[in-house]
Design an enzyme around this catalytic site. Structure first.
Site, mmCIF file in Angstrom:
data_model
loop_
_atom_site.group_PDB
_atom_site.id
_atom_site.type_symbol
_atom_site.label_atom_id
_atom_site.label_comp_id
_atom_site.label_asym_id
_atom_site.label_seq_id
_atom_site.Cartn_x
_atom_site.Cartn_y
_atom_site.Cartn_z
ATOM 1 N N PRO A 136 2.605 4.836 1.258
ATOM 2 C CG PRO A 136 4.343 6.442 0.409
ATOM 3 C CD PRO A 136 3.112 5.766 -0.154
ATOM 4 N N GLY A 137 2.441 5.567 4.511
ATOM 5 C CA GLY A 137 1.364 6.155 5.702
ATOM 6 C C GLY A 137 0.040 5.622 5.721
ATOM 7 C CB THR A 138 -1.906 3.080 4.044
ATOM 8 O OG1 THR A 138 -0.848 2.211 3.539
ATOM 9 C CG2 THR A 138 -2.372 4.046 2.862
ATOM 10 N N GLY A 185 0.751 -1.126 0.035
ATOM 11 C CA GLY A 185 0.072 -0.005 -0.113
ATOM 12 C C GLY A 185 0.867 1.217 -0.050
ATOM 13 C CG HIS A 200 -8.834 32.789 -10.886
ATOM 14 N ND1 HIS A 200 -8.133 32.643 -12.075
ATOM 15 C CD2 HIS A 200 -8.946 31.794 -10.317
ATOM 16 C CE1 HIS A 200 -7.872 31.392 -12.178
ATOM 17 N NE2 HIS A 200 -8.287 30.800 -10.853
ATOM 18 C CD GLU A 201 -9.102 31.292 -6.314
ATOM 19 O OE1 GLU A 201 -10.144 30.412 -6.359
ATOM 20 O OE2 GLU A 201 -8.066 31.217 -6.908
ATOM 21 C CB THR A 234 4.600 0.079 10.115
ATOM 22 O OG1 THR A 234 5.514 0.523 9.048
ATOM 23 C CG2 THR A 234 5.914 -0.068 11.305
ATOM 24 C CG HIS A 280 -12.226 28.586 -9.836
ATOM 25 N ND1 HIS A 280 -12.327 27.716 -10.844
ATOM 26 C CD2 HIS A 280 -11.000 29.115 -9.547
ATOM 27 C CE1 HIS A 280 -11.044 27.719 -11.364
ATOM 28 N NE2 HIS A 280 -10.370 28.605 -10.295
#
Ligand code: ADP
Ligand code: MG
Ligand code: ZN
Length: 616
Positions: A193-195, A191, A413-414, A198, A417
Site C-alpha cells: 500500500p502507498g507505493t 505492490g 540504556h540508550e 493508483t 546502544h
C-alpha cells in the site's frame, strides 16, 4: 436532495393539520342537558340560540354561554318562537374532502415514506440508485482535473518504463501490431500500500491522453446477487463505447479473490462478479483500444484465472522505494515547501528505510505542519526528524510522569546502544539518541542505515551486538535488568535465527535452510512458517542461535566495561540535553574512549562524510 424535500413536506403537512385541529377548538362553554335547556327557555331565560344540526349553542339573558344537544324534537322551534328566542341556524360544517382523504390515508403515506427513506439509506444513499443497480459506478476522469503525468510519480522507474510501453500502445497501436504481435489486454500493478499504484494508473491516462474510467473493486461487492456482474458488463460496454480508453480497477482483490476460498461455498455474489469479469476480459480485443489496468496489494489471494495470459498478462511490480527512490519522491513532494538551507535531503531519505511513497508524502506534510505551528518560515531538519519519529513511533510523550530513576536507567540504556554502535565496525551509524519517550518506547537510538541489497555476516553480528548494548549497559551500571530491553532482545533473536536457519551462517548447521516460509517476497510479509526439521535439529538450531546472541552480548558488555567513563559521560549528557546527535556521540567518543578501543572506534559515517547538517 429528494429525501430532504420529502421529509420537509411530511413535516409541513403534519404542522398544518395540527394547526387546523387547534384552530377548530371552540371556546369552552358549560354544557347543560336538553331538559334543563327547555326549562330555561320556558322560564324566558334564553336570549338567543345558534342551531347547527343537533348542536345548540345558546346565550342566556345574562350573557352566559352554554351548549347542548337536541334530540329530534319537532316542537322545539315552536317553543323557542313562543318565548321570543332569537334563532340562528347554520349548516352542518364538514371537513373539506381533501382533508378527510388526507386524514384517512396519512398513516399509510407516512409508512410508505419511512420505507422509502430506509431503503435509500440502506443502499448508501447515493442518487437514484434504487433504479440503477446494474449500472457501473465508474467515474470518468474529468479532463480539466489536474493532469497527472509520469513526472508526479518518482522512484519507481522500472514500473514506469513498463507502463510507458502501454502509453505507446494506446497512442500508436499499429506500430506494435505490424509484426503480428498482440497488444496486452490487462496490466496488474502489484505492490504494498502507498507505493503509488493508483497514482501510476492515473499518470498513464494523463500521458496517453485517453479517457480513463476508474472504479474500485469494492464497488462491485453488493448485497444483491447479480448486481456486481451486471456492473462489470456495463463497465466494459462503457469502455468499448469510449475507446480508446483505460479502465482502471483499484483494489481488485475485492472481486478477484480466489474462488471457493470464502465460507458459504458455491455461488456467492463475488464469484458471479469474478466470472463476469473473466468472461468480459475474454470477450474484448485490445485492438479495440481498451486496456485494463488493475491494482492490488494482495496478489496472493487473486484467482489464478485472472492472471493467465490473455487476461492480466502483464504484472508490474511497484516495490517500496529504495534510498534513491525515496530521495526522488521527497523532491516531488517538497516542491511547494520552503526548506531551510541546512536541510539535507540525503539524510532524510536515508533515515526513512521502509517508508512508502505515501509515507514520504506524509512525512513532508507533517514536517511542514510542525514548522508552521512553531511559527517558522522554513522547514528545518529538526522538523523532518520530529515528523519521522512521530510517524514511526507515535507522538512524543513529553508530559508523561517519569521518575528520575527511570530516566537515569533509560539514559544508560540508550548510551549503551550508541557507544556499542560507534565502536563496532560494520554497525549501522547512529543518527540520534534520545530519552524523550515516544509511543511504547522510553527512549531510542535512531540509526541511519545504508541501502544495501544483501547483508554480510559481520553486519548482522554487529547489529545484534548493537541491540545488546542497551541491556549490557543496564547490567554493568545497575546490576539488574528492566523490561526496556524487550524489543532489543526480540530483534536480536530474530536476526540470529535468520542467520542460522535462512542464511546458512552458522558453522554447525551449514548452508541448509530450515523452516519453510510462505511469504510474499515483494510484500515483505511472512505468512506462515512450517517446521520442516526434526527435534534434534531444533535443539542444534536453538543452541546456535543462543551462541550467537550470547557472544554478541559478551562483546557489547566488554566494550562498555572498557569504556565506563565514556558511558557515564554520555548518560550525563543525555540526562541534561535529552536528545544528542551523531556529532555529539562522535565528540564524546573522541574525548573519553579508552585508549585500547580508540583505534577501533569507527567514526560515524555521517560525520565522516561531512554531510551532517545535524546541528543542535
Ligand atoms: P497505492 O494506490 O499504491 O496504495 P497511491 O497511489 O494511492 O498508493 O499513493 C498515495 C499517495 O502517496 C499519492 O497520492 C502520492 O501523494 C504519494 N505517493 C505514493 N507513491 C509515490 C511516488 N512513487 N511518487 C510520488 N508520490 C507518491
Ligand atoms: Mg491505491
Ligand atoms: Zn534498547
Amino acid at each position: 436532495m429528494f429525501k430532504n424535500v420529502a421529509l420537509w413536506i411530511i413535516i409541513a403537512i403534519a404542522m398544518v393539520m395540527l394547526f387546523q385541529l387547534l384552530n377548530n377548538k371552540q371556546p369552552i362553554r358549560t354544557e347543560i342537558s336538553y331538559s334543563e335547556f327547555i326549562a330555561q327557555v320556558t322560564s324566558d331565560n334564553v336570549a338567543a340560540v345558534t342551531i347547527k344540526e343537533k348542536k345548540i349553542n345558546g346565550e342566556t339573558s345574562d350573557g352566559t354561554q352554554f351548549d347542548t344537544y337536541a334530540p329530534d324534537d319537532a316542537k322545539m322551534v315552536d317553543l323557542l318562537r313562543e318565548h321570543n328566542v332569537k334563532i340562528n341556524a347554520q349548516p352542518a360544517d364538514s371537513t373539506p374532502w381533501y382533508m378527510q382523504l388526507l386524514i384517512s390515508w396519512l398513516p399509510i403515506i407516512i409508512l410508505i415514506g419511512l420505507w422509502i427513506f430506509f431503503m435509500r439509506n440502506m443502499q448508501g444513499g447515493a442518487g437514484n440508485k434504487a433504479f440503477s443497480f446494474g449500472k457501473s459506478r465508474a467515474r470518468m476522469m474529468v479532463q480539466d482535473q489536474r493532469k497527472i503525468t509520469f513526472k508526479d510519480v518518482a522512484g519507481v522507474d522500472e514500473a514506469k518504463e513498463e507502463l510507458e510501453e502501454i502509453v505507446e500502445f494506446l497512442k500508436e497501436p499499429s506500430k506494435f501490431q505490424r509484426l503480428g504481435g498482440k497488444i496486452p489486454k490487462g496490466v496488474l500493478l502489484v505492490g504494498p500500500p502507498g507505493t503509488g499504484k493508483t497514482l501510476l494508473a492515473r499518470a498513464v491516462a494523463g500521458e496517453a491522453g485517453v479517457a480513463f474510467f476508474s472504479i474500485s473493486g469494492s464497488d462491485f461487492v453488493e448485497m444483491f446477487v447479480g448486481v456486481g456482474a451486471a456492473r462489470i458488463r456495463d463497465l466494459f460496454e462503457q469502455g468499448k463505447k469510449n475507446a480508446p480508453c483505460i479502465i482502471f480497477m483499484d483494489e481488485i482483490d475485492a472481486v478477484g479473490r480466489h474462488r471457493g476460498a470464502g465460507l458459504g461455498g458455491g455461488h456467492d455474489e463475488r464469484e458471479q462478479t469474478l466470472n463476469a469479469l473473466l468472461v468480459e476480459m475474454d470477450g474484448f480485443e485490445s485492438t479495440e483500444g481498451v486496456i485494463l489496468i488493475a491494482a492490488t496489494n494482495r496478489p496472493d489471494v487473486l484467482d489464478p484465472a485472472l492472471l493467465r495470459p490473455g487476461r492480466f498478462d502483464r504484472q508490474v511490480i511497484v516495490p517500496l522505494p529504495d534510498y534513491k527512490g525515496r530521495m526522488e519522491i521527497l523532491k516531488v513532494h517538497i516542491e511547494k515547501v520552503p526548506l531551510a538551507d541546512e536541510v539535507n535531503l540525503e539524510v532524510v531519505a536515508r533515515g526513512t528505510p521502509g517508508f512508502s511513497g505515501a509515507d514520504m508524502a506524509n512525512l513532508v506534510n507533517e514536517a511542514a505542519l510542525m514548522a508552521a505551528r512553531a511559527g517558522k518560515d522554513k522547514v528545518e531538519s529538526a522538523d523532518f526528524d520530529e515528523a519521522r519519529d512521530k510517524i514511526t513511533m507515535g507522538k512524543a510523550r513529553k508530559n508523561n510522569a517519569i521518575t528520575e530513576k527511570e530516566k537515569n536507567m533509560t539514559a544508560y540504556h540508550e548510551a549503551g546502544h550508541a557507544i556499542v554502535a560507534s565502536m563496532t565496525p560494520f554497525a549501522t551509524p547512529v543518527h540520534k539518541v534520545t530519552i524523550i519517550p515516544r509511543g511504547m518506547a522510553g527512549g531510542y537510538t535512531s540509526l541511519l542505515p545504508e541501502e544495501r541489497s544483501y547483508e554480510s555476516k559481520d553486519h548482522l553480528t554487529a547489529m545484534i551486538t548493537l541491540s545488546m548494548g542497551g541491556r549490557a549497559a543496564e547490567s554493568l551500571v545497575f546490576g539488574h535488568f528492566t523490561t526496556g530491553a524487550r524489543t532489543d532482545i526480540q530483534h536480536s533473536t530474530d536476526i540470529a535465527q535468520r542467520m542460522v536457519t535462512v542464511y546458512g551462517m552458522s558453522e554447525q548447521i551449514g548452508p541448509i535452510s530450515y523452516g519453510k516460509k510462505e511469504e510474499a517476497i515483494f510484500l515483505g510479509k511472512d505468512i506462515a512458517t512450517h517446521k520442516n526439521y526434526s527435534e534434534q535439529t531444533a535443539v542444534i538450531i536453538d543452541g546456535e542461535v543462543r551462541k550467537i546472541v550470547e557472544s554478541c552480548y559478551k562483546k557489547a558488555y566488554e566494550i562498555l566495561n572498557y569504556n565506563k567513563l565514556l558511558l557515564d559521560k554520555m548518560a550525563e549528557m543525555l540526562l541534561e540535553k535529552e536528545t544528542i546527535l551523531a556529532v555529539d556521540v562522535d565528540n564524546l567518543v573522541k574525548e573519553y574512549a579508552d585508549e585500547k578501543w580508540r583505534e577501533m572506534a569507527t567514526v560515524n559515517a555521517v560525520t565522516k562524510k561531512g554531510e551532517a547538517g545535524l546541528t543542535d
